[in-house]
Motif scaffolding. Structure first.
Motif, mmCIF file in Angstrom:
data_model
loop_
_atom_site.group_PDB
_atom_site.id
_atom_site.type_symbol
_atom_site.label_atom_id
_atom_site.label_comp_id
_atom_site.label_asym_id
_atom_site.label_seq_id
_atom_site.Cartn_x
_atom_site.Cartn_y
_atom_site.Cartn_z
ATOM 1 N N HIS A 120 0.849 -1.205 0.072
ATOM 2 C CA HIS A 120 -0.038 0.014 0.041
ATOM 3 C C HIS A 120 0.786 1.024 -0.090
ATOM 4 N N LEU A 121 0.844 1.985 -1.122
ATOM 5 C CA LEU A 121 1.740 3.226 -0.994
ATOM 6 C C LEU A 121 1.373 4.465 -0.251
ATOM 7 N N LYS A 122 2.109 4.709 0.587
ATOM 8 C CA LYS A 122 1.603 5.884 1.488
ATOM 9 C C LYS A 122 2.192 7.281 0.828
ATOM 10 N N ILE A 123 1.184 8.145 0.786
ATOM 11 C CA ILE A 123 1.344 9.672 0.296
ATOM 12 C C ILE A 123 1.071 10.400 1.542
ATOM 13 N N GLY A 157 -2.958 -1.029 -2.180
ATOM 14 C CA GLY A 157 -3.658 0.182 -1.852
ATOM 15 C C GLY A 157 -2.910 1.441 -2.052
ATOM 16 N N ILE A 158 -3.451 2.669 -1.933
ATOM 17 C CA ILE A 158 -2.957 3.871 -1.952
ATOM 18 C C ILE A 158 -3.423 4.675 -0.768
ATOM 19 N N PHE A 159 -2.713 5.121 0.283
ATOM 20 C CA PHE A 159 -3.389 5.505 1.493
ATOM 21 C C PHE A 159 -2.813 6.839 1.930
ATOM 22 N N SER A 160 -3.262 7.616 2.668
ATOM 23 C CA SER A 160 -2.923 8.558 3.409
ATOM 24 C C SER A 160 -3.496 8.844 4.774
ATOM 25 N N ILE A 189 -0.780 2.948 -12.571
ATOM 26 C CA ILE A 189 -0.449 2.058 -11.360
ATOM 27 C C ILE A 189 -2.032 1.587 -11.222
ATOM 28 N N ASP A 190 -2.216 0.201 -11.085
ATOM 29 C CA ASP A 190 -3.307 -0.216 -10.689
ATOM 30 C C ASP A 190 -3.470 -0.609 -9.183
ATOM 31 N N TYR A 191 -4.556 -0.279 -8.766
ATOM 32 C CA TYR A 191 -4.704 -0.519 -6.924
ATOM 33 C C TYR A 191 -5.964 -0.989 -7.036
ATOM 34 N N GLU A 192 -6.384 -1.591 -5.851
ATOM 35 C CA GLU A 192 -7.722 -2.024 -5.188
ATOM 36 C C GLU A 192 -8.200 -1.078 -4.427
ATOM 37 N N PHE A 193 -7.663 -0.584 -3.410
ATOM 38 C CA PHE A 193 -8.302 0.258 -2.507
ATOM 39 C C PHE A 193 -7.458 1.746 -2.314
#
Ligand code: PLP
Length: 369
Positions: A120-123, A157-160, A189-193
């Motif tokens: 999950h990439l965190k920005i 995922g990608i999250f903050s 970039i494909d991600y689910e959540f």
């Protein structure tokens, strides 16, 4: 003698209450021993209720869940700089990734373990804690894209995370998060959540739920705003802290009680000794401000809280050795709330429940037990 009663049915109820408030997936946050409630027991009760994933802070916490047989997805985002992520990837623990070195380690761990690293990439959209800066974000996405092409890394995922500083600032972060998602999508970039909000933001901004919400404090039936409004949301506090009176004595007027004689009896009275101290997580600075319940009646803690115990002045009331003293629990049952103790100690409900420990014994009720 000292008991933390954990109502697993309340936790499952709170999970379902949050599910009913959103179209998004609900990711219970069970870091720090599930905010003091018992991470493994909470995970098992929620898993049995159909919950498909959990968040913790550290990989080590995630490994404890795996050892206990928890099969649901587990996300960990706060990393030991010495951790090579091999155990995490081998045990299917999703990794929050904030920068290029972490991504490189996840890729290397996937190569070593022969498993795909789920990330999950965190920005960082403004809290200033972990996560990629907005400036570094395109480079992290570019490297992620290359890693994904090897087949060894998958973006889940990608999250903050919001700062809860105020509505205007939170909404500014929502816009920055949307922009960061757009950059990722623009780079293919494909991600689910996508996930941004914790309990506070999830309750305050239903339009910012994206694909998933991370819910910690609300899962335990407590209000993220520390304004004791959990009941309004239909949430039920899951933890009751209590102990049994261990000694009773009759003393004359003018008796000094506990260290420093912060309380001196005004007349002949009964003192009740309660075996909960700051070793159990009862803050010493709540002395003179907190109150507890015995047999449905409220008593202030007038004297100084010590390491192991505190003393109540119960007047002429018929309090007996062995009577239950409730430090906090469910206000709907007439117990003092966690928020009242938090106010007395000049802190927040999160800190009170998370630090409950010491010689308290956790007893689980509900959840199929
Ligand atoms: C602890 C934490 C949460 C949960 O916060 P609550 O306010 O308890 O819901 C969510 N996201 C992150 C990144 C956290 O560190």
């Amino acid at each position: 003698m000292r008991t933390l009663t954990i109502d697993l049915d309340a936790i499952v109820h709170n999970y379902k209450t949050m599910l009913a408030r959103t179209e998004a997936a609900v990711l219970p946050v069970i870091k720090a021993n599930a905010y003091g409630h018992g991470m493994v027991e909470v995970a098992k009760a929620l898993e049995a209720a159909g919950c498909g994933g959990f968040a913790v802070a550290d990989v080590a916490e995630g490994l404890v869940l795996r050892e206990a047989g928890v099969k649901a997805a587990v996300l960990a985002w706060l990393h030991d700089p010495e951790d090579d992520f091999v155990a995490a990837v081998a045990n299917d623990i999703d990794l929050g990734i904030a920068n290029l070195p972490q991504l490189a380690k996840a890729l290397a761990a996937a190569e070593v373990s022969g498993e795909t690293a789920h990330v999950h990439l965190k920005i960082d959209t403004g809290l200033g804690r972990n996560g990629s800066t907005i400036d570094e974000w395109p480079a992290l996405l570019e490297a992620t894209k290359n890693a994904v092409e090897t087949g060894k890394v998958k973006v889940i995922g990608i999250f903050s995370h919001l700062s809860s500083t105020g509505e205007a600032e939170d909404l500014r972060q929502v816009e920055l998060f949307k922009a960061a998602l757009a950059v990722a999508e623009g780079m293919g970039i494909d991600y689910e959540f996508a996930h941004l909000t914790a309990s506070d933001g999830s309750l305050a901004y239903p339009s910012a739920h994206f694909g998933m919400i991370r819910v910690g404090i609300a899962m335990y039936g407590l209000d993220p705003f520390s304004s004791n409004r959990a009941a309004e949301y239909g949430l039920r506090p899951a933890m009751t802290a209590s102990a049994k009176v261990s000694q009773i004595k009759r003393v004359p007027a003018g008796t000094g009680v506990s260290y420093g004689y912060q309380h001196v009896t005004e007349r002949e009275t009964t003192l009740a000794l309660v075996p909960i101290g700051y070793a159990e997580g009862l803050p010493r600075n709540a002395s003179g401000k907190a109150h507890v319940n015995i047999n449905g009646k409220s008593y202030p803690i007038l004297s100084r809280i010590a390491m192991d115990q505190f003393v109540l002045d119960v007047g002429d009331d018929n309090v007996q050795v062995g009577d239950d003293v409730v430090l906090f629990g469910d206000p709907a049952k007439g117990h003092p709330s966690v928020d009242e103790l938090a106010d007395a100690a000049d802190t927040i409900n999160y800190e009170i429940v998370t630090r409950m420990g010491g010689r308290f014994k956790r007893v689980y009720v509900g959840g199929g037990k």
